[in-house]
Design a protein around this motif. Structure first.
Motif, PDB file in Angstrom:
ATOM      1  N   LEU A   1       2.152   4.821   1.755  1.00  0.00           N
ATOM      2  CA  LEU A   1       3.197   5.729   2.207  1.00  0.00           C
ATOM      3  C   LEU A   1       4.112   5.076   3.241  1.00  0.00           C
ATOM      4  O   LEU A   1       4.552   5.716   4.203  1.00  0.00           O
ATOM      5  CB  LEU A   1       2.567   7.011   2.758  1.00  0.00           C
ATOM      6  N   ASP A   2       4.416   3.786   3.032  1.00  0.00           N
ATOM      7  CA  ASP A   2       5.384   3.110   3.895  1.00  0.00           C
ATOM      8  C   ASP A   2       6.657   2.797   3.120  1.00  0.00           C
ATOM      9  O   ASP A   2       7.451   1.959   3.535  1.00  0.00           O
ATOM     10  CB  ASP A   2       4.783   1.834   4.498  1.00  0.00           C
ATOM     11  N   ASP A   3       6.854   3.478   2.012  1.00  0.00           N
ATOM     12  CA  ASP A   3       8.026   3.291   1.159  1.00  0.00           C
ATOM     13  C   ASP A   3       8.745   4.635   1.024  1.00  0.00           C
ATOM     14  O   ASP A   3       8.111   5.662   0.762  1.00  0.00           O
ATOM     15  CB  ASP A   3       7.586   2.778  -0.217  1.00  0.00           C
ATOM     16  N   LYS A   4      10.060   4.641   1.201  1.00  0.00           N
ATOM     17  CA  LYS A   4      10.815   5.902   1.215  1.00  0.00           C
ATOM     18  C   LYS A   4      10.707   6.659  -0.101  1.00  0.00           C
ATOM     19  O   LYS A   4      10.617   7.895  -0.121  1.00  0.00           O
ATOM     20  CB  LYS A   4      12.274   5.619   1.546  1.00  0.00           C
ATOM     21  N   ILE A   5      10.731   5.936  -1.227  1.00  0.00           N
ATOM     22  CA  ILE A   5      10.650   6.617  -2.524  1.00  0.00           C
ATOM     23  C   ILE A   5       9.265   7.224  -2.709  1.00  0.00           C
ATOM     24  O   ILE A   5       9.124   8.386  -3.110  1.00  0.00           O
ATOM     25  CB  ILE A   5      10.993   5.648  -3.672  1.00  0.00           C
ATOM     26  N   ALA A   6       8.221   6.448  -2.402  1.00  0.00           N
ATOM     27  CA  ALA A   6       6.862   6.955  -2.546  1.00  0.00           C
ATOM     28  C   ALA A   6       6.623   8.161  -1.640  1.00  0.00           C
ATOM     29  O   ALA A   6       6.010   9.158  -2.060  1.00  0.00           O
ATOM     30  CB  ALA A   6       5.852   5.859  -2.238  1.00  0.00           C
ATOM     31  N   ILE A   7       7.112   8.088  -0.411  1.00  0.00           N
ATOM     32  CA  ILE A   7       6.914   9.198   0.528  1.00  0.00           C
ATOM     33  C   ILE A   7       7.572  10.469   0.009  1.00  0.00           C
ATOM     34  O   ILE A   7       6.983  11.556   0.010  1.00  0.00           O
ATOM     35  CB  ILE A   7       7.477   8.846   1.919  1.00  0.00           C
ATOM     36  N   LYS A   8       8.806  10.359  -0.461  1.00  0.00           N
ATOM     37  CA  LYS A   8       9.531  11.530  -0.942  1.00  0.00           C
ATOM     38  C   LYS A   8       8.844  12.133  -2.166  1.00  0.00           C
ATOM     39  O   LYS A   8       8.669  13.357  -2.256  1.00  0.00           O
ATOM     40  CB  LYS A   8      10.974  11.143  -1.284  1.00  0.00           C
ATOM     41  N   SER A   9       8.452  11.279  -3.106  1.00  0.00           N
ATOM     42  CA  SER A   9       7.772  11.774  -4.304  1.00  0.00           C
ATOM     43  C   SER A   9       6.461  12.452  -3.934  1.00  0.00           C
ATOM     44  O   SER A   9       6.134  13.532  -4.445  1.00  0.00           O
ATOM     45  CB  SER A   9       7.504  10.618  -5.267  1.00  0.00           C
ATOM     46  N   HIS A  10       5.714  11.831  -3.052  1.00  0.00           N
ATOM     47  CA  HIS A  10       4.435  12.353  -2.596  1.00  0.00           C
ATOM     48  C   HIS A  10       4.608  13.727  -1.935  1.00  0.00           C
ATOM     49  O   HIS A  10       3.882  14.677  -2.253  1.00  0.00           O
ATOM     50  CB  HIS A  10       3.836  11.353  -1.607  1.00  0.00           C
ATOM     51  N   LYS A  11       5.561  13.817  -1.044  1.00  0.00           N
ATOM     52  CA  LYS A  11       5.776  15.076  -0.328  1.00  0.00           C
ATOM     53  C   LYS A  11       6.236  16.190  -1.260  1.00  0.00           C
ATOM     54  O   LYS A  11       5.884  17.356  -1.069  1.00  0.00           O
ATOM     55  CB  LYS A  11       6.797  14.877   0.796  1.00  0.00           C
ATOM     56  N   LEU A  12       7.001  15.836  -2.279  1.00  0.00           N
ATOM     57  CA  LEU A  12       7.490  16.845  -3.214  1.00  0.00           C
ATOM     58  C   LEU A  12       6.343  17.427  -4.036  1.00  0.00           C
ATOM     59  O   LEU A  12       6.289  18.640  -4.262  1.00  0.00           O
ATOM     60  CB  LEU A  12       8.552  16.243  -4.134  1.00  0.00           C
ATOM     61  N   VAL A  13       5.418  16.562  -4.474  1.00  0.00           N
ATOM     62  CA  VAL A  13       4.242  17.086  -5.184  1.00  0.00           C
ATOM     63  C   VAL A  13       3.422  17.956  -4.242  1.00  0.00           C
ATOM     64  O   VAL A  13       3.013  19.068  -4.599  1.00  0.00           O
ATOM     65  CB  VAL A  13       3.363  15.942  -5.736  1.00  0.00           C
TER      66      VAL A  13
ATOM     67  N   ALA B   1      -0.137  -5.124  -3.502  1.00  0.00           N
ATOM     68  CA  ALA B   1       0.765  -5.631  -4.537  1.00  0.00           C
ATOM     69  C   ALA B   1       1.997  -4.736  -4.584  1.00  0.00           C
ATOM     70  O   ALA B   1       1.888  -3.505  -4.478  1.00  0.00           O
ATOM     71  CB  ALA B   1       0.081  -5.658  -5.896  1.00  0.00           C
ATOM     72  N   ASP B   2       3.164  -5.342  -4.723  1.00  0.00           N
ATOM     73  CA  ASP B   2       4.415  -4.602  -4.905  1.00  0.00           C
ATOM     74  C   ASP B   2       4.666  -4.484  -6.402  1.00  0.00           C
ATOM     75  O   ASP B   2       4.993  -5.473  -7.065  1.00  0.00           O
ATOM     76  CB  ASP B   2       5.569  -5.327  -4.211  1.00  0.00           C
ATOM     77  N   LEU B   3       4.513  -3.281  -6.934  1.00  0.00           N
ATOM     78  CA  LEU B   3       4.572  -3.076  -8.377  1.00  0.00           C
ATOM     79  C   LEU B   3       5.969  -2.609  -8.802  1.00  0.00           C
ATOM     80  O   LEU B   3       6.577  -1.754  -8.140  1.00  0.00           O
ATOM     81  CB  LEU B   3       3.538  -2.036  -8.810  1.00  0.00           C
ATOM     82  N   PRO B   4       6.492  -3.154  -9.895  1.00  0.00           N
ATOM     83  CA  PRO B   4       7.857  -2.804 -10.330  1.00  0.00           C
ATOM     84  C   PRO B   4       7.899  -1.484 -11.096  1.00  0.00           C
ATOM     85  O   PRO B   4       7.019  -1.179 -11.902  1.00  0.00           O
ATOM     86  CB  PRO B   4       8.222  -3.972 -11.252  1.00  0.00           C
ATOM     87  N   PHE B   5       8.951  -0.706 -10.840  1.00  0.00           N
ATOM     88  CA  PHE B   5       9.182   0.553 -11.544  1.00  0.00           C
ATOM     89  C   PHE B   5      10.671   0.716 -11.828  1.00  0.00           C
ATOM     90  O   PHE B   5      11.511   0.121 -11.142  1.00  0.00           O
ATOM     91  CB  PHE B   5       8.713   1.749 -10.702  1.00  0.00           C
ATOM     92  N   THR B   6      10.951   1.542 -12.814  1.00  0.00           N
ATOM     93  CA  THR B   6      12.292   2.095 -12.994  1.00  0.00           C
ATOM     94  C   THR B   6      12.214   3.568 -12.591  1.00  0.00           C
ATOM     95  O   THR B   6      11.110   4.096 -12.365  1.00  0.00           O
ATOM     96  CB  THR B   6      12.746   1.989 -14.458  1.00  0.00           C
TER      97      THR B   6
ATOM     98  N   SER C   1      16.024   0.296 -10.521  1.00  0.00           N
ATOM     99  CA  SER C   1      14.773  -0.458 -10.474  1.00  0.00           C
ATOM    100  C   SER C   1      14.362  -0.685  -9.026  1.00  0.00           C
ATOM    101  O   SER C   1      15.220  -0.879  -8.158  1.00  0.00           O
ATOM    102  CB  SER C   1      14.932  -1.814 -11.168  1.00  0.00           C
ATOM    103  N   PHE C   2      13.070  -0.653  -8.772  1.00  0.00           N
ATOM    104  CA  PHE C   2      12.574  -0.830  -7.409  1.00  0.00           C
ATOM    105  C   PHE C   2      11.095  -1.185  -7.476  1.00  0.00           C
ATOM    106  O   PHE C   2      10.473  -1.174  -8.553  1.00  0.00           O
ATOM    107  CB  PHE C   2      12.780   0.438  -6.579  1.00  0.00           C
ATOM    108  N   THR C   3      10.510  -1.520  -6.358  1.00  0.00           N
ATOM    109  CA  THR C   3       9.066  -1.763  -6.289  1.00  0.00           C
ATOM    110  C   THR C   3       8.432  -0.745  -5.342  1.00  0.00           C
ATOM    111  O   THR C   3       9.088  -0.244  -4.416  1.00  0.00           O
ATOM    112  CB  THR C   3       8.735  -3.184  -5.798  1.00  0.00           C
ATOM    113  N   ILE C   4       7.171  -0.445  -5.618  1.00  0.00           N
ATOM    114  CA  ILE C   4       6.380   0.435  -4.759  1.00  0.00           C
ATOM    115  C   ILE C   4       5.125  -0.320  -4.355  1.00  0.00           C
ATOM    116  O   ILE C   4       4.395  -0.835  -5.200  1.00  0.00           O
ATOM    117  CB  ILE C   4       5.993   1.742  -5.487  1.00  0.00           C
ATOM    118  N   ARG C   5       4.890  -0.377  -3.061  1.00  0.00           N
ATOM    119  CA  ARG C   5       3.720  -1.101  -2.555  1.00  0.00           C
ATOM    120  C   ARG C   5       2.446  -0.297  -2.833  1.00  0.00           C
ATOM    121  O   ARG C   5       2.391   0.919  -2.601  1.00  0.00           O
ATOM    122  CB  ARG C   5       3.867  -1.350  -1.058  1.00  0.00           C
TER     123      ARG C   5
END
Length: 254
Positions: free
Chosen positions: A150-162, A194-199, A239-243
């Protein structure tokens, strides 16, 4: 399925996530597979059992025709996806629909047993005796867990929305605690990042294929969540990566 200690006892069904899981949760980094091979998983001449195999992600990525491979899962839907892919690809993998605690597989039949992203769903005490029964003397049991950080802005937002739309959802806690459980003596635990790639599409699919959304939301709530999540992702790069943090614990059973 309902487990009192998970999501406050809220029911979930990973069978509902099967299509999304097969398409979007095959995301373990190559380094994990390299580490598992170094521990003897799917080595030539060995017999390997993957518990809670789901759609067969581990057997698919570690497939070795010189090893005997079996995957077990309680979900008929998940196993059907695994079987279809194995048949299409010509992989000689046996898939069995069964609870992990009572597989009816042969005593002392396996050199290695793995359980990825699932062990905390099992009955711990029953699994202790079942793993001992199934493993050959000196065999290894390995449990694996991976979660986005949860140190990534996209992951945090997605997590909080769920979490906002499914307040019973308690992600991460069960899995991260489980890898440090001394199920047997001599636990050896390793972690890495690991920083994993996503679209935008694959990240949305990955979030769909989790316990907090498809597996447990009612249809009305799921549609609302999807609408909000897709609207958010439109503002993100294509495209972006999520740690992610990856954990694995190994036990050698005498």
């Amino acid at each position: 399925m309902k487990i009192k200690a998970i999501d406050k006892g809220q029911a979930f069904d990973f069978g509902k996530t099967s299509a999304a899981y097969a398409q979007y949760r095959d995301i373990y980094p190559g380094e994990l597979y390299d580490r598992l091979r170094s521990l003897g998983v799917a080595a030539d001449g060995t017999v390997w059992l993957d518990l809670g195999t789901g759609t067969g992600v581990l057997p698919k990525n570690l497939y070795n025709p010189k090893a005997s491979i079996t995957g077990v899962d309680i979900s008929e839907e998940q196993i059907q996806f695994a079987r279809e892919e194995a048949e299409k690809s010509g992989w000689d993998i046996t898939y069995v629909v069964s609870p992990a605690e009572t597989t009816d597989l042969p005593d002392g039949g396996f050199d290695v047993i793995t359980a990825a992203q699932c062990f905390w769903y099992f009955n711990r005490e029953k699994m202790q005796s079942e793993i001992k029964r199934l493993l050959k003397p000196g065999g290894s049991f390995i449990k694996i867990y991976m979660s986005y950080t949860l140190d990534d802005k996209i992951a945090i937002k997605s997590h909080k929305l769920v979490k906002k739309m499914n307040r019973n959802w308690t992600p991460n806690a069960s899995g991260s605690r489980d890898v440090y459980d001394d199920l047997f003596p001599g636990r050896q635990t390793e972690t890495f990042y690991a920083d994993l790639p996503f679209t935008r599409e694959s990240w949305h699919g990955r979030m769909c294929a989790c316990r907090g959304t498809l597996a447990s939301m009612d249809e009305k709530t799921l549609k609302k969540w999807e609408k909000k999540h897709l609207r958010f992702l439109k503002r993100c790069p294509e495209s972006f990566t999520i740690r992610h943090k990856i954990y694995y614990s190994r036990f050698v059973i005498s």
